[in-house]
Write a protein that holds these residues in place. Structure first.
Motif, mmCIF file in Angstrom:
data_model
loop_
_atom_site.group_PDB
_atom_site.id
_atom_site.type_symbol
_atom_site.label_atom_id
_atom_site.label_comp_id
_atom_site.label_asym_id
_atom_site.label_seq_id
_atom_site.Cartn_x
_atom_site.Cartn_y
_atom_site.Cartn_z
ATOM 1 N N CYS A 103 14.644 10.455 31.271
ATOM 2 C CA CYS A 103 14.133 11.170 30.115
ATOM 3 C C CYS A 103 14.166 10.194 28.945
ATOM 4 O O CYS A 103 15.234 9.722 28.546
ATOM 5 N N GLU A 104 12.979 9.876 28.429
ATOM 6 C CA GLU A 104 12.877 8.918 27.328
ATOM 7 C C GLU A 104 12.922 9.637 25.985
ATOM 8 O O GLU A 104 12.206 10.613 25.771
ATOM 9 N N ARG A 105 13.763 9.149 25.082
ATOM 10 C CA ARG A 105 13.784 9.636 23.702
ATOM 11 C C ARG A 105 13.056 8.623 22.825
ATOM 12 O O ARG A 105 13.388 7.445 22.805
ATOM 13 N N SER A 106 12.048 9.103 22.119
ATOM 14 C CA SER A 106 11.298 8.252 21.196
ATOM 15 C C SER A 106 11.075 9.040 19.919
ATOM 16 O O SER A 106 10.291 9.994 19.899
ATOM 17 N N GLY A 107 11.771 8.642 18.850
ATOM 18 C CA GLY A 107 11.717 9.443 17.632
ATOM 19 C C GLY A 107 12.304 10.817 17.898
ATOM 20 O O GLY A 107 13.416 10.948 18.409
ATOM 21 N N GLY A 108 11.535 11.845 17.588
ATOM 22 C CA GLY A 108 12.009 13.207 17.799
ATOM 23 C C GLY A 108 11.472 13.861 19.048
ATOM 24 O O GLY A 108 11.660 15.062 19.251
ATOM 25 N N THR A 109 10.806 13.100 19.925
ATOM 26 C CA THR A 109 10.161 13.667 21.106
ATOM 27 C C THR A 109 10.745 13.062 22.370
ATOM 28 O O THR A 109 11.113 11.885 22.402
ATOM 29 N N LEU A 110 10.814 13.883 23.418
ATOM 30 C CA LEU A 110 11.264 13.453 24.731
ATOM 31 C C LEU A 110 10.065 13.351 25.666
ATOM 32 O O LEU A 110 9.095 14.110 25.547
ATOM 33 N N TYR A 111 10.151 12.427 26.625
ATOM 34 C CA TYR A 111 9.105 12.225 27.618
ATOM 35 C C TYR A 111 9.737 12.053 28.994
ATOM 36 O O TYR A 111 10.823 11.471 29.125
ATOM 37 N N ILE A 112 9.068 12.545 30.026
ATOM 38 C CA ILE A 112 9.442 12.211 31.389
ATOM 39 C C ILE A 112 8.898 10.811 31.663
ATOM 40 O O ILE A 112 7.689 10.594 31.620
ATOM 41 N N ALA A 113 9.789 9.860 31.925
ATOM 42 C CA ALA A 113 9.393 8.449 31.935
ATOM 43 C C ALA A 113 9.870 7.740 33.189
ATOM 44 O O ALA A 113 10.789 8.190 33.889
ATOM 45 N N GLN A 114 9.236 6.610 33.451
ATOM 46 C CA GLN A 114 9.648 5.692 34.508
ATOM 47 C C GLN A 114 9.538 4.268 33.980
ATOM 48 O O GLN A 114 8.611 3.950 33.233
ATOM 49 N N ALA A 115 10.488 3.432 34.386
ATOM 50 C CA ALA A 115 10.460 2.009 34.038
ATOM 51 C C ALA A 115 10.416 1.187 35.313
ATOM 52 O O ALA A 115 11.117 1.507 36.289
ATOM 53 N N ILE A 116 9.581 0.156 35.317
ATOM 54 C CA ILE A 116 9.519 -0.792 36.420
ATOM 55 C C ILE A 116 10.106 -2.104 35.912
ATOM 56 O O ILE A 116 9.583 -2.706 34.969
ATOM 57 N N ILE A 117 11.207 -2.528 36.526
ATOM 58 C CA ILE A 117 11.960 -3.698 36.084
ATOM 59 C C ILE A 117 12.038 -4.678 37.246
ATOM 60 O O ILE A 117 12.341 -4.279 38.383
ATOM 61 N N ASP A 118 11.771 -5.964 36.997
ATOM 62 C CA ASP A 118 11.772 -6.916 38.101
ATOM 63 C C ASP A 118 13.161 -7.487 38.357
ATOM 64 O O ASP A 118 14.141 -7.115 37.693
ATOM 65 N N ASP A 119 13.244 -8.378 39.335
ATOM 66 C CA ASP A 119 14.528 -8.909 39.767
ATOM 67 C C ASP A 119 15.110 -9.949 38.823
ATOM 68 O O ASP A 119 16.182 -10.494 39.078
ATOM 69 N N GLY A 121 15.246 -8.890 35.562
ATOM 70 C CA GLY A 121 15.570 -7.996 34.456
ATOM 71 C C GLY A 121 14.443 -7.836 33.460
ATOM 72 O O GLY A 121 14.635 -7.225 32.395
ATOM 73 N N THR A 122 13.268 -8.333 33.779
ATOM 74 C CA THR A 122 12.108 -8.198 32.892
ATOM 75 C C THR A 122 11.459 -6.831 33.073
ATOM 76 O O THR A 122 11.237 -6.404 34.213
ATOM 77 N N VAL A 123 11.168 -6.163 31.976
ATOM 78 C CA VAL A 123 10.492 -4.870 32.048
ATOM 79 C C VAL A 123 9.003 -5.115 32.276
ATOM 80 O O VAL A 123 8.295 -5.596 31.391
ATOM 81 N N ILE A 124 8.548 -4.811 33.459
ATOM 82 C CA ILE A 124 7.133 -4.958 33.788
ATOM 83 C C ILE A 124 6.315 -3.891 33.085
ATOM 84 O O ILE A 124 5.237 -4.162 32.539
ATOM 85 N N ALA A 125 6.845 -2.663 33.065
ATOM 86 C CA ALA A 125 6.125 -1.564 32.429
ATOM 87 C C ALA A 125 7.048 -0.373 32.257
ATOM 88 O O ALA A 125 8.034 -0.213 32.985
ATOM 89 N N THR A 126 6.749 0.447 31.276
ATOM 90 C CA THR A 126 7.294 1.796 31.193
ATOM 91 C C THR A 126 6.112 2.751 31.100
ATOM 92 O O THR A 126 5.050 2.383 30.603
ATOM 93 N N ARG A 127 6.283 3.932 31.620
ATOM 94 C CA ARG A 127 5.206 4.922 31.612
ATOM 95 C C ARG A 127 5.772 6.308 31.337
ATOM 96 O O ARG A 127 6.970 6.564 31.516
ATOM 97 N N ARG A 128 4.868 7.190 30.899
ATOM 98 C CA ARG A 128 5.233 8.582 30.645
ATOM 99 C C ARG A 128 4.356 9.502 31.490
ATOM 100 O O ARG A 128 3.182 9.206 31.714
ATOM 101 N N LYS A 129 4.940 10.591 31.943
ATOM 102 C CA LYS A 129 4.183 11.579 32.718
ATOM 103 C C LYS A 129 3.001 12.064 31.887
ATOM 104 O O LYS A 129 3.160 12.452 30.725
ATOM 105 N N LEU A 130 1.818 12.008 32.478
ATOM 106 C CA LEU A 130 0.603 12.297 31.734
ATOM 107 C C LEU A 130 0.586 13.727 31.209
ATOM 108 O O LEU A 130 0.241 13.968 30.041
#
Length: 325
Positions: A103-119, A121-130
């Motif tokens: 669950c991502e907190r951004s400002g005052g809003t929450l999002y269902i989120a996923q993060a893709i992190i490589d080996d 430790g680099t964040v390849i991407a983060t996404r939110r449920k459409l």
């Protein structure tokens, strides 16, 4: 980019440390270490696993659920926070890719989120449920077209979706069109309304994960959380016992032909499911079906896909009168 094509993957089946972010981070790091120790190159976590899926939204009115709102908000994970950095560091330390459901907190809003992190430790991407599903819309904001993305990595083209996004035909087709090879289908548990709503059941939704593999000719990791007895004690009042049951863990891993690749755990048991994958076998599945290639008819059917980020505020420099002369 040089790419590994054969490796082991892990899918998590475990209850969250419910509404306790610090404890959840510790558990996540422990599972990352366990998966890496077993030789896995990628580990996938369930939907909203940090700090846990808000099951109260299915049990009563929004007013009744307000008792959980502040604690949920305060234990949501912020991208770039010290807690998030600990997950990144764990991926690098253990040399493993991590697809994290949170669950991502951004400002005052929450999002269902996923993060893709490589080996590293680099964040390849983060996404939110459409589009949050049904009662989830009382808690979470929406993503945009930039969240429907597949990413080139050192272990193949990786993408991720959450829960009922896997019954959205157009979203799926947009993902398939990006030639996904490894997909994470994250689920929160199949323990709500058991026997009352088949469309929420493990049978129906594991079928959605399996069909995704079959339609997209990609490997699908379907991590799934479960509901612990402690969560039941916190959430379920007398008279509501049938609405949310303990267990509901039905994690699975599927091959690009839709075949299950591991043995399931009992629904109340926690653990990691493992499978060995070979990206080369995708070509065999593609030989039969490729709905975005040789098995398509773009002269008859096409998808309109806006993948641009949707900014809520645009800034600009005003034009001064002297600049127009």
């Amino acid at each position: 980019m040089e790419q590994r094509s054969r490796y082991k993957v892990a899918a998590v089946q475990a209850a969250p440390s419910f509404l306790d972010l610090e404890a959840g981070i510790e558990r996540a790091i422990g599972m990352i270490a366990e998966a890496a120790g077993a030789g896995a190159t990628l580990i996938a976590f369930p939907e909203a696993w940090l700090p846990g899926y808000p099951w109260w939204i299915w049990l009563d009115s929004p007013a009744w659920g307000m008792r959980f709102v502040q604690r949920h908000f305060e234990n949501a994970l912020e991208i770039g926070s010290p807690q998030f950095e600990r997950i990144r560091s764990a991926a690098a330390k253990h040399d493993i890719y991590v697809v994290l459901g949170f669950c991502e907190r951004s400002g005052g809003t929450l999002y269902i989120a996923q993060a893709i992190i490589d080996d590293h430790g680099t964040v390849i991407a983060t996404r939110r449920k459409l589009k949050p599903t049904h009662a989830e819309r009382t808690v979470y904001g929406e993503g945009d077209g930039s969240d429907i993305a597949v990413h080139e990595t050192g272990i193949g083209r990786i993408g991720a979706l959450c829960c009922a996004e896997h019954i959205q035909p157009l979203t799926k087709y947009a993902m398939y069109s990006q030639h996904e090879q490894v997909h994470v289908a994250a689920w929160p548990s199949f323990s709500v309304y058991r026997g009352m709503a088949f469309q929420l059941s493990a049978e129906a939704n594991n079928a959605a994960s399996q069909v995704y593999a079959l339609e997209g000719q990609c490997y699908v990791l379907a991590p799934c959380a479960l509901v612990s007895p402690e969560m039941i004690k916190m959430l379920v009042e007398p008279g509501k016992e049938a609405l949310l049951l303990p267990g509901g863990g039905y994690a699975m891993i599927y091959g690009p032909d839709g075949a299950p690749l591991c043995e399931p755990l009992p629904e109340t048991h926690e653990g990691l499911l493992y499978a060995d994958i070979d990206l080369g076998t995708i070509s065999v599945a593609k030989a039969a079906y490729d709905p975005v290639g040789h098995y398509s008819r773009p002269d008859v059917l096409r998808l309109l896909f806006n993948r641009e980020p949707h900014a809520r505020v645009e800034t600009f420099e005003p034009i001064r009168p002297s600049e127009t002369l």
